[in-house]
Design an enzyme around this catalytic site. Structure first.
Site, PDB file in Angstrom:
ATOM      1  N   GLY A   1     -10.163  13.644  82.066  1.00 25.30           N
ATOM      2  CA  GLY A   1     -11.196  13.825  82.879  1.00 25.30           C
ATOM      3  C   GLY A   1     -11.373  14.340  84.764  1.00 25.30           C
TER       4      GLY A   1
ATOM      5  N   LYS B   1     -23.975   9.744  93.345  1.00 24.61           N
ATOM      6  CA  LYS B   1     -22.733   8.106  94.361  1.00 24.61           C
ATOM      7  C   LYS B   1     -22.013   9.370  95.388  1.00 24.61           C
ATOM      8  CE  LYS B   1     -21.923   6.307  89.796  1.00 24.61           C
ATOM      9  NZ  LYS B   1     -20.986   5.145  88.408  1.00 24.61           N
TER      10      LYS B   1
END
Ligand code: ATR
Length: 274
Positions: free
Chosen positions: A130, A71
């Protein structure tokens, strides 16, 4: 009849991807002469991803979904990058427009739309667990929609870095959140197969939270989601974001509304069969 167009997902591994089921169902329903395939490029393959991008025309590929681990790397091989994808720093969608590769990010909006099925975002206190690429995409979207975002991560330096970038708060991982949050989102792999019994937070820490979301799709019901159910919180499981981001991909590729019901049905049929 026009030549069949090829779309697909590129990443590693992609064997268990749920995207072909959704997109192929959409093509069929919309009578689009196209097929969505799996392109598994191992990261050890020298220049594997780069070569694939250079050869998209040769391979007659009209559009791609990008998944891990490409990505961020994808940004280097594009002719144009949508401003949102540039801001987020990752691309999950490519459109091949007259041999020009254009990159987009539909993860951010996909996550927001999944949340909006259950609640509103303006002024909501949201804890993002995260600080990787998924957290960046989701954090960016949350802020755009007026939420008050806090980032909480195992490596506090990374939480601070992302929080500074997004101009939001960060929280030390060792301080189990004492503040009250309206929405908690897990973007880490904790709780994914094969460690499906792990969870960063337990029911007692989720008391009073309105919505708990996990972006993991294997399994769909993670331990975090099980813990949230004990408290009566609304839950959002990973396939909702997957569906929403896929609908936005369809709209980029075909410039028309995605057949969401068809894609949703195909997704749940596939999930039922795995
Ligand atoms: P993605 O790009 O898919 O978001 P990533 O960049 O690998 O994935 O990010 C994974 C995130 O999950 C990171 O924030 C990572 O924490 P660190 O910054 O400390 O590495 C977090 N993470 C991964 N495994 C974890 C674990 N076992 N416990 C807590 N956090 C974990």
């Amino acid at each position: 009849m026009s030549e069949k167009k090829i779309y697909g997902i590129i990443g590693h591994p992609v064997k268990h991807s749920l995207s072909p089921a959704m997109h192929n169902a959409a093509f069929k329903a919309e009578k689009i002469n196209a097929e969505y395939q799996l392109f598994d490029i191992h990261p050890d393959e020298p220049d594997g991803f780069a070569n694939f991008c250079y050869e998209t025309d040769l391979n007659n590929i009209s559009g791609l979904s990008i998944t891990m681990p490409y990505k961020e790397l994808a940004l280097e091989y594009l002719d144009h990058i949508d401003p949102v994808a540039k801001m987020i720093g990752s691309v999950n969608t490519i459109m091949n427009e007259d041999s020009q590769l254009i990159g987009y990010n539909t993860d951010s909006l996909g996550a927001i739309e999944a949340i909006k099925e259950k609640t509103t975002l303006k002024h909501k206190r949201v804890l993002v667990m995260g600080a990787g690429g998924a957290a960046r995409a989701i954090g960016y979207g949350l802020k755009e929609f007026g939420a008050e975002v806090s980032i909480f991560n195992r490596t506090i330096e990374k939480a601070i870095e992302l929080a500074n970038e997004l101009k939001v708060n960060s929280i030390d991982y060792r301080d189990i959140p004492k503040e009250d949050f309206d929405i908690i989102i897990n973007t880490t792999p904790v709780g994914s197969f094969p460690n499906s019994n792990e969870s960063l937070l337990h029911a007692a820490q989720l008391e009073g939270v309105e919505v708990v979301m996990d972006i993991i799709t294997n399994p769909i019901e993670t331990q975090l989601i099980k813990e949230a159910k004990k408290t009566g919180a609304h839950i959002i499981t990973g396939e909702r974001m997957l569906l929403m981001q896929a609908c936005r991909q369809f709209e980029i590729w075909f410039n028309k509304k995605a057949p969401k019901d068809v894609m949703e049905k195909a997704l749940y049929e596939k999930l039922g069969s795995v």
